[in-house]
Design an enzyme around this catalytic site. Structure first.
Site, PDB file in Angstrom:
ATOM      1  NE  ARG A 123      -4.338  -1.769   1.322  1.00  0.00           N
ATOM      2  CZ  ARG A 123      -5.486  -1.932   1.944  1.00  0.00           C
ATOM      3  NH1 ARG A 123      -5.663  -1.423   3.145  1.00  0.00           N
ATOM      4  NH2 ARG A 123      -6.468  -2.601   1.378  1.00  0.00           N
ATOM      5  CD  GLN A 128      -2.850   5.860  -3.559  1.00  0.00           C
ATOM      6  OE1 GLN A 128      -3.238   6.618  -4.447  1.00  0.00           O
ATOM      7  NE2 GLN A 128      -2.678   6.262  -2.319  1.00  0.00           N
ATOM      8  CG  ASP A 131      -4.840  -1.841  -2.801  1.00  0.00           C
ATOM      9  OD1 ASP A 131      -5.161  -3.040  -2.642  1.00  0.00           O
ATOM     10  OD2 ASP A 131      -4.737  -1.035  -1.865  1.00  0.00           O
ATOM     11  CB  SER A 134      -8.113  -0.214  -2.208  1.00  0.00           C
ATOM     12  OG  SER A 134      -7.164  -0.105  -1.164  1.00  0.00           O
ATOM     13  CE1 TYR A 231      -6.745  -5.255   5.561  1.00  0.00           C
ATOM     14  CE2 TYR A 231      -4.498  -5.177   4.710  1.00  0.00           C
ATOM     15  CZ  TYR A 231      -5.835  -5.464   4.536  1.00  0.00           C
ATOM     16  OH  TYR A 231      -6.270  -5.949   3.337  1.00  0.00           O
TER      17      TYR A 231
END
Length: 375
Positions: A123, A128, A131, A134, A231
């Site tokens: 991350r 991005q 990902d 996400s 996380y």
């Protein structure tokens, strides 16, 4: 000879997504690759075989499309025994869930395949757009609210009518990651009165920015900022005790609770107990988005909707797949963005760097090579 990329039809139960769309087929073809799609791969997401053919892909049975393929794209990593015919050291780019599926990772090593776990994408800013966690969690948070609204026997917004006023539903979101933030936003758009909590103190402002009320333990340290990979991590015993007391009082007043908390490599933390469920009024709804990782809610059952103390507990597996068309579009773009970012024109294929390559590569040369799996 152009690099051959094979796109598989998913075979897992409750899986309707697909790893490529006509849009990404065209983009990957433009890079210089040849795309081959397994017959029927896109039907669950509303994509016909003819749509892939019009985009420039070959469509055929699995054995045909895998013949000579250097890269295999899938949503959920398939059994390597079903991948006969690929090029030596072929890449398999998919979600692997490596901590919970160690036997599968070992099987990939034994098969001589290079397993690239998109669910372990670091991350970092430049990753991005690659990902998958996400993009899929965003849809899961949205769909969780819709599932709750469907099961809830009352309206979400406050309604003032000649016959009287209907109060707004009270929604409590537990875990403010990507899924939780989208759940907050969606519940607010539907007119609910929303509150949320997380062990990471940095999420307080995010909750408030979406117009929800933050519910946080005061006077006991939680987790400052982010845990590993964005996380949350483990909390102290004092914090867990204080949080349980705070949450118990708050849950009793809620109509809908949505839980989203996950800890990589560990079972999902227990957030809601049977005793807390018993304090909710009959007709309330709980959606456990972590049910497949052990569950945040006591009594939640993967793949089922159960009722405890008059409260419906929704434990749908694979929530993003319930929005298969959009989930596939985002997943496929994640995979395209990944391959395109590392495409080497001279080599005619993607060449990974160490930062991202080492993070997602599970197997290579017949060995399990990822450090996270060797501790």
């Amino acid at each position: 000879m152009a690099l051959r990329i094979a796109v598989l039809r998913e075979t897992a139960a409750d899986e309707a997504r697909v790893a490529a769309t006509p849009e990404t087929v065209r983009k990957l073809t433009a890079l210089g690759a040849t795309l081959a799609v397994e017959r029927g791969a896109g039907l669950g997401a509303g994509i016909a075989d003819s749509d892939y053919e019009q985009a420039g892909a070959q469509v055929g049975e699995r054995g045909q499309i895998l013949a000579g393929a250097a890269i295999v794209l899938a949503v959920q990593a398939p059994d390597p025994a079903t991948l006969a015919g690929t090029a030596p050291d072929a890449w398999v780019v998919a979600a692997f869930d490596p901590f919970r599926r160690g036997d599968l990772v070992s099987a990939y090593a034994a098969a001589g395949l290079e397993a690239l776990a998109m669910d372990w994408m670091p991350r970092i800013t430049r990753a991005q757009s690659m990902d998958i966690l996400s993009s899929q969690s965003n849809l899961a948070g949205y769909k969780a609210v819709l599932e709750a609204a469907s099961a809830y026997g009352r309206a979400f917004p406050m309604m003032m009518t000649a016959a009287g006023t209907i109060p707004a539903a009270r929604v409590f979101v537990m875990g403010v990651g990507v899924a939780g933030l989208q759940a907050i936003a969606t519940a607010r758009r539907l007119g609910a009165q929303v509150s949320a909590t997380d062990v990471r103190s940095a999420t307080r402002e995010q909750i408030q920015s979406l117009g929800a009320k933050p519910i946080f333990v005061e006077g006991v340290a939680g987790i400052e900022g982010e845990g590993t990979g964005g996380y949350a991590g483990e909390t102290s015993e004092d914090y867990r005790r204080a949080q349980a007391e705070l949450v118990a009082g708050h849950i009793a007043k809620q109509d809908i609770v949505i839980t989203t908390a996950l800890i990589p490599g560990r079972p999902a933390p227990r957030l809601v107990t049977d005793a807390q469920i018993a304090t909710m009024r009959p007709g309330s709804v709980i959606v456990d988005l972590a049910v497949e990782a052990g569950g945040n809610v006591e009594g939640a059952v993967p793949g089922e909707i159960v009722t405890r103390h008059g409260v419906a507990i929704i434990g749908h597996r694979n929530m993003p797949s319930r929005l298969a068309a959009d989930a596939s579009a985002l997943f496929a773009r994640n995979l395209h963005n990944f391959l395109a970012a590392f495409w080497d024109k001279d080599a005619g294929r993607p060449v990974l760097d160490s930062e991202i390559g080492d993070a997602i590569r599970l197997t290579r040369g017949g060995q399990v090579v990822n450090p996270r799996l060797q501790s």
